[in-house]
Enzyme design. Structure first.
Site, PDB file in Angstrom:
ATOM      1  N   CYS A   8       0.856  -1.206   0.000  1.00  0.00           N
ATOM      2  CA  CYS A   8       0.000   0.000   0.000  1.00  0.00           C
ATOM      3  C   CYS A   8       0.886   1.248   0.000  1.00  0.00           C
ATOM      4  CB  CYS A   8      -0.925   0.010   1.204  1.00  0.00           C
ATOM      5  SG  CYS A   8      -2.349  -1.103   1.030  1.00  0.00           S
ATOM      6  N   ASP A  31      10.506  -6.702  -8.499  1.00  0.00           N
ATOM      7  CA  ASP A  31      10.753  -7.338  -7.202  1.00  0.00           C
ATOM      8  C   ASP A  31      12.163  -6.971  -6.727  1.00  0.00           C
ATOM      9  OD1 ASP A  31       9.410 -10.070  -5.675  1.00  0.00           O
ATOM     10  OD2 ASP A  31      11.469  -9.508  -5.188  1.00  0.00           O
ATOM     11  N   HIS A  47      -6.395  -2.782  -1.269  1.00  0.00           N
ATOM     12  CA  HIS A  47      -5.759  -3.778  -0.403  1.00  0.00           C
ATOM     13  C   HIS A  47      -6.662  -4.991  -0.185  1.00  0.00           C
ATOM     14  CE1 HIS A  47      -3.098  -5.285   2.824  1.00  0.00           C
ATOM     15  NE2 HIS A  47      -4.243  -5.782   3.287  1.00  0.00           N
ATOM     16  N   ASN A  86       1.612 -16.597  -4.114  1.00  0.00           N
ATOM     17  CA  ASN A  86       1.694 -17.341  -2.861  1.00  0.00           C
ATOM     18  C   ASN A  86       0.520 -16.944  -1.971  1.00  0.00           C
ATOM     19  OD1 ASN A  86       4.153 -18.729  -3.404  1.00  0.00           O
ATOM     20  ND2 ASN A  86       5.265 -16.824  -3.043  1.00  0.00           N
ATOM     21  N   GLY A  92       4.317 -19.735   2.177  1.00  0.00           N
ATOM     22  CA  GLY A  92       5.374 -18.795   2.564  1.00  0.00           C
ATOM     23  C   GLY A  92       5.106 -17.373   2.130  1.00  0.00           C
ATOM     24  N   HIS A  97      -0.401  -8.549   0.992  1.00  0.00           N
ATOM     25  CA  HIS A  97      -1.177  -7.769   0.014  1.00  0.00           C
ATOM     26  C   HIS A  97      -1.083  -8.574  -1.281  1.00  0.00           C
ATOM     27  CE1 HIS A  97      -2.293  -3.578  -1.794  1.00  0.00           C
ATOM     28  NE2 HIS A  97      -2.243  -4.443  -2.818  1.00  0.00           N
ATOM     29  N   HIS A  99      -0.483 -10.310  -4.545  1.00  0.00           N
ATOM     30  CA  HIS A  99       0.455  -9.976  -5.623  1.00  0.00           C
ATOM     31  C   HIS A  99       0.691 -11.194  -6.495  1.00  0.00           C
ATOM     32  CE1 HIS A  99       2.738 -11.192  -2.024  1.00  0.00           C
ATOM     33  NE2 HIS A  99       3.624 -11.738  -2.842  1.00  0.00           N
ATOM     34  N   HIS A 101       3.514 -12.738  -8.921  1.00  0.00           N
ATOM     35  CA  HIS A 101       4.891 -12.681  -9.423  1.00  0.00           C
ATOM     36  C   HIS A 101       4.854 -12.990 -10.919  1.00  0.00           C
ATOM     37  CE1 HIS A 101       6.886 -13.099  -5.345  1.00  0.00           C
ATOM     38  NE2 HIS A 101       5.693 -13.599  -5.056  1.00  0.00           N
TER      39      HIS A 101
END
Ligand code: AMP
Ligand code: ZN
Length: 111
Positions: A8, A31, A47, A86, A92, A97, A99, A101
């Site tokens: 955020c 990243d 969020h 994830n 893990g 928030h 996301h 990858h």
């Protein structure tokens, strides 16, 4: 927006990031600890902790649209890329928030 959520803060510009794509609904940025030559994160501007907390399916569509735009912007749309999200403790998840990858830029391991 959650006060102590780092993503955020990235959306608000309170923490620096290297943005690769942004529209009304999502932001994508590099990243900090890439696992491949190209490693970006696509996040919703609203969020939500992970995909299990999404109640508007349009948010998922918006995220995948963002993924496609990121792949194009990064030149990964020709040779391929991989998506990972994830969810929770067993996976893990470190940042709470949602996301996705987006990983590519090299031949990726299949296992
Ligand atoms: P996950 O394990 O799916 O929650 O992954 C969180 C990801 O966020 C990790 O790959 C981190 O390297 C990345 N990350 C954490 N903080 C930042 C930041 N400030 N800017 C960019 N990426 C970050
Ligand atoms: Zn957040």
């Amino acid at each position: 927006m959650e006060d102590d959520c780092i993503f955020c803060k990235i959306i608000k510009g309170e923490i620096p990031s290297t943005k690769v794509y942004e529209d009304d609904n999502v932001v994508a940025f590099k990243d900090l600890q890439p696992i491949a030559p190209i490693h970006d994160l696509v996040i919703p501007k609203k969020h939500v902790q992970d995909i299990t907390g999404v109640d508007d399916p349009e948010m998922l569509a918006n995220l995948l649209h963002g993924v496609k735009e990121v792949a194009k912007a990064e030149g990964m749309d020709e040779k391929g890329f991989r998506l990972i999200t994830n969810v929770g403790e067993d996976a893990g998840q470190a940042v709470m928030h949602l996301h996705i990858h987006v990983v590519g830029g090299a031949k990726l391991p299949t296992r």
